[in-house]
Design an enzyme around this catalytic site. Sequence first.
Site, PDB file in Angstrom:
ATOM      1  N   TYR A 161       0.855  -1.204   0.000  1.00 24.60           N
ATOM      2  CA  TYR A 161       0.000   0.000   0.000  1.00 24.60           C
ATOM      3  C   TYR A 161       0.891   1.256   0.000  1.00 24.60           C
ATOM      4  CZ  TYR A 161      -3.969   2.995   1.422  1.00 24.60           C
ATOM      5  OH  TYR A 161      -4.947   3.960   1.489  1.00 24.60           O
ATOM      6  N   LYS A 165       0.931   4.302  -2.817  1.00 24.68           N
ATOM      7  CA  LYS A 165       0.548   5.670  -2.463  1.00 24.68           C
ATOM      8  C   LYS A 165       1.709   6.653  -2.631  1.00 24.68           C
ATOM      9  CE  LYS A 165      -3.808   4.867  -1.636  1.00 24.68           C
ATOM     10  NZ  LYS A 165      -4.863   5.448  -2.494  1.00 24.68           N
TER      11      LYS A 165
HETATM   12  N1  NAD Z   1     -10.285   5.630   4.801  1.00 28.02           N
HETATM   13  C1  NAD Z   1      -9.030   5.835   5.090  1.00 28.02           C
HETATM   14  O1  NAD Z   1      -8.618   5.750   6.259  1.00 28.02           O
HETATM   15  C2  NAD Z   1      -8.062   6.206   3.990  1.00 28.02           C
HETATM   16  C3  NAD Z   1      -6.818   6.708   4.365  1.00 28.02           C
HETATM   17  C4  NAD Z   1      -5.917   7.058   3.362  1.00 28.02           C
HETATM   18  C5  NAD Z   1      -6.268   6.921   2.023  1.00 28.02           C
HETATM   19  N2  NAD Z   1      -7.488   6.413   1.690  1.00 28.02           N
HETATM   20  C6  NAD Z   1      -7.800   6.291   0.267  1.00 28.02           C
HETATM   21  O2  NAD Z   1      -9.050   6.902  -0.002  1.00 28.02           O
HETATM   22  C7  NAD Z   1      -9.570   6.394  -1.233  1.00 28.02           C
HETATM   23  C8  NAD Z   1     -11.047   6.120  -1.084  1.00 28.02           C
HETATM   24  O3  NAD Z   1     -11.217   5.057  -0.175  1.00 28.02           O
HETATM   25  P1  NAD Z   1     -12.301   5.069   0.992  1.00 28.02           P
HETATM   26  O4  NAD Z   1     -11.537   5.169   2.259  1.00 28.02           O
HETATM   27  O5  NAD Z   1     -13.389   6.017   0.683  1.00 28.02           O
HETATM   28  O6  NAD Z   1     -12.787   3.525   0.915  1.00 28.02           O
HETATM   29  P2  NAD Z   1     -14.156   2.877   0.381  1.00 28.02           P
HETATM   30  O7  NAD Z   1     -13.867   1.413   0.281  1.00 28.02           O
HETATM   31  O8  NAD Z   1     -15.282   3.328   1.241  1.00 28.02           O
HETATM   32  O9  NAD Z   1     -14.329   3.496  -1.077  1.00 28.02           O
HETATM   33  C9  NAD Z   1     -13.519   3.101  -2.157  1.00 28.02           C
HETATM   34  C10 NAD Z   1     -14.399   2.919  -3.376  1.00 28.02           C
HETATM   35  O10 NAD Z   1     -13.547   2.526  -4.472  1.00 28.02           O
HETATM   36  C11 NAD Z   1     -14.224   1.503  -5.203  1.00 28.02           C
HETATM   37  N3  NAD Z   1     -13.249   0.682  -5.934  1.00 28.02           N
HETATM   38  C12 NAD Z   1     -12.444  -0.294  -5.451  1.00 28.02           C
HETATM   39  N4  NAD Z   1     -11.745  -0.853  -6.454  1.00 28.02           N
HETATM   40  C13 NAD Z   1     -12.110  -0.220  -7.595  1.00 28.02           C
HETATM   41  C14 NAD Z   1     -11.737  -0.351  -8.944  1.00 28.02           C
HETATM   42  N5  NAD Z   1     -10.852  -1.289  -9.330  1.00 28.02           N
HETATM   43  N6  NAD Z   1     -12.297   0.476  -9.868  1.00 28.02           N
HETATM   44  C15 NAD Z   1     -13.217   1.401  -9.477  1.00 28.02           C
HETATM   45  N7  NAD Z   1     -13.623   1.550  -8.218  1.00 28.02           N
HETATM   46  C16 NAD Z   1     -13.069   0.760  -7.272  1.00 28.02           C
HETATM   47  C17 NAD Z   1     -14.972   0.718  -4.145  1.00 28.02           C
HETATM   48  O11 NAD Z   1     -16.040  -0.041  -4.705  1.00 28.02           O
HETATM   49  C18 NAD Z   1     -15.441   1.822  -3.212  1.00 28.02           C
HETATM   50  O12 NAD Z   1     -16.725   2.283  -3.586  1.00 28.02           O
HETATM   51  C19 NAD Z   1      -8.702   5.175  -1.562  1.00 28.02           C
HETATM   52  O13 NAD Z   1      -7.786   5.522  -2.581  1.00 28.02           O
HETATM   53  C20 NAD Z   1      -7.979   4.891  -0.263  1.00 28.02           C
HETATM   54  O14 NAD Z   1      -6.746   4.233  -0.471  1.00 28.02           O
HETATM   55  C21 NAD Z   1      -8.387   6.053   2.647  1.00 28.02           C
END
Ligand code: NAD
Length: 300
Positions: A161, A165
């Site tokens: 991961y 990132k």
């Molecule tokens: N939540 C956290 O703590 C956190 C922290 C740092 C970064 N992020 C990043 O934030 C972003 C959004 O994630 P989130 O936390 O809202 O999680 P989430 O799982 O709620 O949302 C992610 C969405 O991406 C979709 N997805 C997954 N694989 C996919 C693909 N191959 N093609 C299209 N869509 C796809 C999923 O169906 C989901 O709806 C991600 O890039 C994640 O790495 C999240």
Amino acid sequence: MKTYAGRTAVITGAGSGFGLEASRIAARRGMNVVMADVQQDALDRAAVEIEGLGAKVLPFRVDVAKAAEVEALGAATMARFGAPSLVFNNAGVGAGGLVWENTLADWEWVIGVNLMGVAHGVRVFTPLMLAAAEKDAAYEGHIVNTASMAGLINAPNMGIYNVSKHAVVALSETLYQDLRLVTDQIGASVLCPFFVPTGITQSQRNRPGELAASQPTKSQLIGQAMSDRAVGRGKLTAAEVAQFVFDAVDEDRFYIYSHPHALSSVQTRLEDIVQARNPTDPFAAKPEIGAELKAALRAR
Ligand SMILES: NC(=O)c1ccc[n+]([C@@H]2O[C@H](COP(=O)([O-])OP(=O)(O)OC[C@H]3O[C@@H](n4cnc5c(N)ncnc54)[C@H](O)[C@@H]3O)[C@@H](O)[C@H]2O)c1
């Protein structure tokens, strides 16, 4: 960006978490919303909700790791609304474990979604936005890529991961600089959140069959439990983070942080680098967590 109403946002990962919250804000600001996600049921539910807010919505099922599918998303966006003003390359997945234990399928899945998904979004949408800027002096655009604090530090037991990132941060910083060379009408930002409760810890739900996970190793189970706990305890909401994204686009700010206090770890890492000293113990401030992780990994 100063004007949102009547303009178009393309948001990937729009079915959940930050993407869904960003879709809500885009709709409230009067934008047309292209909602892209790989999970059809979540996408359908989210699209109905956002339409209910009065927005024109184009729901589009896409696996962002697949070049042709993101190209189709670009073509569908142009056909329905024309060039977008805001592109939020946000879809992402999480995976952990000791870095040598990740399988080839793990690498292909995480790098495919987290890095190549963003690369495809940039590759497909930036030329469409540049063409719109060339035609119309009043056009304004902005591209936001979702990385993570894991793109600025390297916590152990989540290497795959971290790699994905860090690459998104590198891509986004370069995109910012490259755009500055050729236009004043399109900005770029990178979102670096810390732990926020969303669906991210259940990312395996959308893992494609051809890249199926093998039996999880001990370190992967420990990593999953630790991230469930850290994400579950997050106090900030996904809605607040989405608001930070729009605030940054309003103000043309590049780095978007959810938890600025976590930047002390970034500072320590950068000092390690410039002083050429070995990486600082990431658990120096919370030794009990480091001790627990070591004990769990070393237990037979
Ligand atoms: N939540 C956290 O703590 C956190 C922290 C740092 C970064 N992020 C990043 O934030 C972003 C959004 O994630 P989130 O936390 O809202 O999680 P989430 O799982 O709620 O949302 C992610 C969405 O991406 C979709 N997805 C997954 N694989 C996919 C693909 N191959 N093609 C299209 N869509 C796809 C999923 O169906 C989901 O709806 C991600 O890039 C994640 O790495 C999240």
